[in-house]
Design an enzyme around this catalytic site. Structure first.
Site, PDB file in Angstrom:
ATOM      1  N   SER A   1     -29.456  12.042  -1.091  1.00  0.00           N
ATOM      2  CA  SER A   1     -29.218  10.992  -2.327  1.00  0.00           C
ATOM      3  C   SER A   1     -28.428  10.601  -2.760  1.00  0.00           C
ATOM      4  O   SER A   1     -27.106  10.793  -1.951  1.00  0.00           O
ATOM      5  CB  SER A   1     -29.788  12.182  -3.672  1.00  0.00           C
ATOM      6  OG  SER A   1     -29.588  11.384  -5.170  1.00  0.00           O
TER       7      SER A   1
ATOM      8  N   TYR B   1     -26.141  18.923  -9.726  1.00  0.00           N
ATOM      9  CA  TYR B   1     -27.108  17.759  -8.344  1.00  0.00           C
ATOM     10  C   TYR B   1     -26.412  17.413  -7.643  1.00  0.00           C
ATOM     11  O   TYR B   1     -26.273  17.569  -6.561  1.00  0.00           O
ATOM     12  CB  TYR B   1     -28.420  16.919  -9.581  1.00  0.00           C
ATOM     13  CG  TYR B   1     -29.111  16.172  -8.645  1.00  0.00           C
ATOM     14  CD1 TYR B   1     -29.406  16.734  -7.827  1.00  0.00           C
ATOM     15  CD2 TYR B   1     -28.635  14.716  -8.577  1.00  0.00           C
ATOM     16  CE1 TYR B   1     -31.027  16.539  -7.156  1.00  0.00           C
ATOM     17  CE2 TYR B   1     -29.757  14.906  -7.743  1.00  0.00           C
ATOM     18  CZ  TYR B   1     -30.544  14.456  -6.705  1.00  0.00           C
ATOM     19  OH  TYR B   1     -31.387  13.957  -5.754  1.00  0.00           O
TER      20      TYR B   1
HETATM   21  P1  NAP Z   1     -40.796  14.761  -7.309  1.00  0.00           P
HETATM   22  O1  NAP Z   1     -42.092  13.848  -7.104  1.00  0.00           O
HETATM   23  O2  NAP Z   1     -40.693  15.339  -8.336  1.00  0.00           O
HETATM   24  O3  NAP Z   1     -40.959  15.639  -5.872  1.00  0.00           O
HETATM   25  C1  NAP Z   1     -40.482  16.824  -5.553  1.00  0.00           C
HETATM   26  C2  NAP Z   1     -41.430  17.665  -4.323  1.00  0.00           C
HETATM   27  O4  NAP Z   1     -40.368  18.445  -4.602  1.00  0.00           O
HETATM   28  C3  NAP Z   1     -42.695  18.181  -5.338  1.00  0.00           C
HETATM   29  O5  NAP Z   1     -43.363  17.821  -4.125  1.00  0.00           O
HETATM   30  C4  NAP Z   1     -42.704  19.069  -5.293  1.00  0.00           C
HETATM   31  O6  NAP Z   1     -43.953  20.202  -4.994  1.00  0.00           O
HETATM   32  C5  NAP Z   1     -41.157  19.920  -4.113  1.00  0.00           C
HETATM   33  N1  NAP Z   1     -40.725  21.064  -5.162  1.00  0.00           N
HETATM   34  C6  NAP Z   1     -39.803  21.416  -5.628  1.00  0.00           C
HETATM   35  N2  NAP Z   1     -40.159  22.696  -5.698  1.00  0.00           N
HETATM   36  C7  NAP Z   1     -40.747  23.216  -4.146  1.00  0.00           C
HETATM   37  C8  NAP Z   1     -40.137  25.110  -3.861  1.00  0.00           C
HETATM   38  N3  NAP Z   1     -39.697  25.473  -4.425  1.00  0.00           N
HETATM   39  N4  NAP Z   1     -40.813  24.932  -2.802  1.00  0.00           N
HETATM   40  C9  NAP Z   1     -41.069  23.711  -2.010  1.00  0.00           C
HETATM   41  N5  NAP Z   1     -42.009  22.762  -2.764  1.00  0.00           N
HETATM   42  C10 NAP Z   1     -41.073  22.186  -4.031  1.00  0.00           C
HETATM   43  O7  NAP Z   1     -39.410  13.971  -6.581  1.00  0.00           O
HETATM   44  P2  NAP Z   1     -39.504  12.706  -5.270  1.00  0.00           P
HETATM   45  O8  NAP Z   1     -38.033  11.509  -6.436  1.00  0.00           O
HETATM   46  O9  NAP Z   1     -40.445  12.795  -4.669  1.00  0.00           O
HETATM   47  O10 NAP Z   1     -37.786  13.931  -4.704  1.00  0.00           O
HETATM   48  C11 NAP Z   1     -37.995  13.892  -3.310  1.00  0.00           C
HETATM   49  C12 NAP Z   1     -36.775  14.447  -2.882  1.00  0.00           C
HETATM   50  O11 NAP Z   1     -36.300  13.248  -2.968  1.00  0.00           O
HETATM   51  C13 NAP Z   1     -36.207  15.753  -3.742  1.00  0.00           C
HETATM   52  O12 NAP Z   1     -35.214  15.720  -2.524  1.00  0.00           O
HETATM   53  C14 NAP Z   1     -35.570  14.066  -5.027  1.00  0.00           C
HETATM   54  O13 NAP Z   1     -33.575  15.260  -4.717  1.00  0.00           O
HETATM   55  C15 NAP Z   1     -35.015  13.423  -3.240  1.00  0.00           C
HETATM   56  N6  NAP Z   1     -34.183  12.135  -4.065  1.00  0.00           N
HETATM   57  C16 NAP Z   1     -34.725  11.638  -5.206  1.00  0.00           C
HETATM   58  C17 NAP Z   1     -34.487  10.679  -5.887  1.00  0.00           C
HETATM   59  C18 NAP Z   1     -35.006   9.655  -7.245  1.00  0.00           C
HETATM   60  O14 NAP Z   1     -34.420   9.200  -7.750  1.00  0.00           O
HETATM   61  N7  NAP Z   1     -36.676  10.044  -7.538  1.00  0.00           N
HETATM   62  C19 NAP Z   1     -33.511   9.822  -5.465  1.00  0.00           C
HETATM   63  C20 NAP Z   1     -32.502  10.444  -4.174  1.00  0.00           C
HETATM   64  C21 NAP Z   1     -33.308  11.566  -3.820  1.00  0.00           C
HETATM   65  P3  NAP Z   1     -44.101  21.245  -5.872  1.00  0.00           P
HETATM   66  O15 NAP Z   1     -43.645  21.397  -7.276  1.00  0.00           O
HETATM   67  O16 NAP Z   1     -45.248  21.408  -5.673  1.00  0.00           O
HETATM   68  O17 NAP Z   1     -43.798  22.472  -5.330  1.00  0.00           O
END
Ligand code: NAP
Length: 256
Positions: A143, A156
């Site tokens: 991120s 975070y």
């Molecule tokens: P999201 O829609 O909330 O997706 C998060 C995913 O992580 C879900 O599929 C969830 O699946 C999975 N997850 C959470 N805890 C888990 C666990 N214990 N075991 C296995 N899977 C788990 O959010 P996203 O934005 O796509 O996030 C994906 C990545 O991008 C993350 O690492 C986040 O920090 C990073 N990121 C996001 C942003 C943003 O603005 N959205 C920006 C920078 C970086 P289940 O709940 O089904 O397990």
């Protein structure tokens, strides 16, 4: 578990294998679709099996339950994966937005267990299969919080910094092995991220994206697809992707 072909990564299967963690929503789901469209057999992992099974059926992949915070679950998830060409360490997220003075230790534990130790568990378990492929790729979704510190975000930002440093260290440790490593550091992407951060408070989550145009999960997935399609000698080490409307973690067109 949903499976459409022979054991992925086994000698009977010629198709390249990509593992995507956190494939039940957001960036992970979009990446699974993208890599399947590029010809990979995708192994999708997350806790919500009904979502990954549905997506696996749609894209001809394999859905397997995965909790990256649980060693037993990780071991069962990787069992039988002999050759893996791509791993996307995507499972993760944020909880809360508290100053250090009132930090919630359970939120910190969740963030460190999921983003840092979760990435460590999966990566450690799959390094032999990545090397065995002869042309492996590890993509870790960190991120801009892995590059900046911002007030109220230390749970975070510290977890993302730690996850990123582990990934960058592995770039040195795997030098000479047939494995590329790419860190993807996105800014604001509209997914369930903020809904999870604010414990299901949809109004608060929606407010994050109001008044600007954030990235979509597909925007990030397309870049991951590009990375995966480079030849074996080309390593895109680090890619920062932000919306035009966002200049840093705390500065965007709304905040000035
Ligand atoms: P999201 O829609 O909330 O997706 C998060 C995913 O992580 C879900 O599929 C969830 O699946 C999975 N997850 C959470 N805890 C888990 C666990 N214990 N075991 C296995 N899977 C788990 O959010 P996203 O934005 O796509 O996030 C994906 C990545 O991008 C993350 O690492 C986040 O920090 C990073 N990121 C996001 C942003 C943003 O603005 N959205 C920006 C920078 C970086 P289940 O709940 O089904 O397990």
């Amino acid at each position: 578990m949903s499976s459409s072909t022979a054991q992925p990564g086994s000698s009977e299967s010629e198709q390249k294998v990509a593992v995507v963690t956190g494939a039940s929503s957001g960036i992970g789901a979009a990446t699974a679709r993208q890599l399947a469209a590029q010809g990979y057999h995708v192994v999708l992992g997350a806790r919500r099996t009904e979502l990954i099974d549905a997506l696996a059926n749609e894209i001809g992949g394999t859905g397997r339950q995965l909790d990256v915070t649980d060693e037993t679950s990780v071991n069962a998830f990787v069992a039988g994966l002999e050759k893996v060409h791509v791993v996307v360490n995507n499972a993760g997220g944020a909880k809360g937005l508290d100053p250090v003075a009132t930090a919630d230790l359970d939120d910190w534990r969740w963030m460190w267990e999921t983003n840092v130790l979760g990435t460590l568990r999966i990566t450690k378990a799959l390094i032999p299969a990545l090397i065995a492929s002869g042309d492996g790729l590890i993509v870790t979704i960190t991120s801009i919080a892995a590059l900046e510190a911002y007030d109220n975000g230390s749970g975070y930002t510290s977890a993302k910094h730690a996850q990123a440093v582990m990934h960058r260290t592995l770039r040195f440790e795997l030098l000479g092995k047939p494995v590329r490593l790419t860190e993807i550091a996105p800014g604001m992407v509209e997914t369930d991220f903020s809904l999870v951060r604010f414990e299901g408070d949809k109004e608060r989550a929606d407010a994050v994206y109001e008044g600007l145009t954030p990235l979509s999960a597909d925007d990030v997935a397309e870049v991951i697809g590009f990375v995966a399609s480079r030849p074996p000698h080309v390593d895109l080490d680090q890619i920062v992707i932000k919306p035009r409307d966002q200049a840093s973690a705390r500065r965007n067109v709304k905040t000035g």
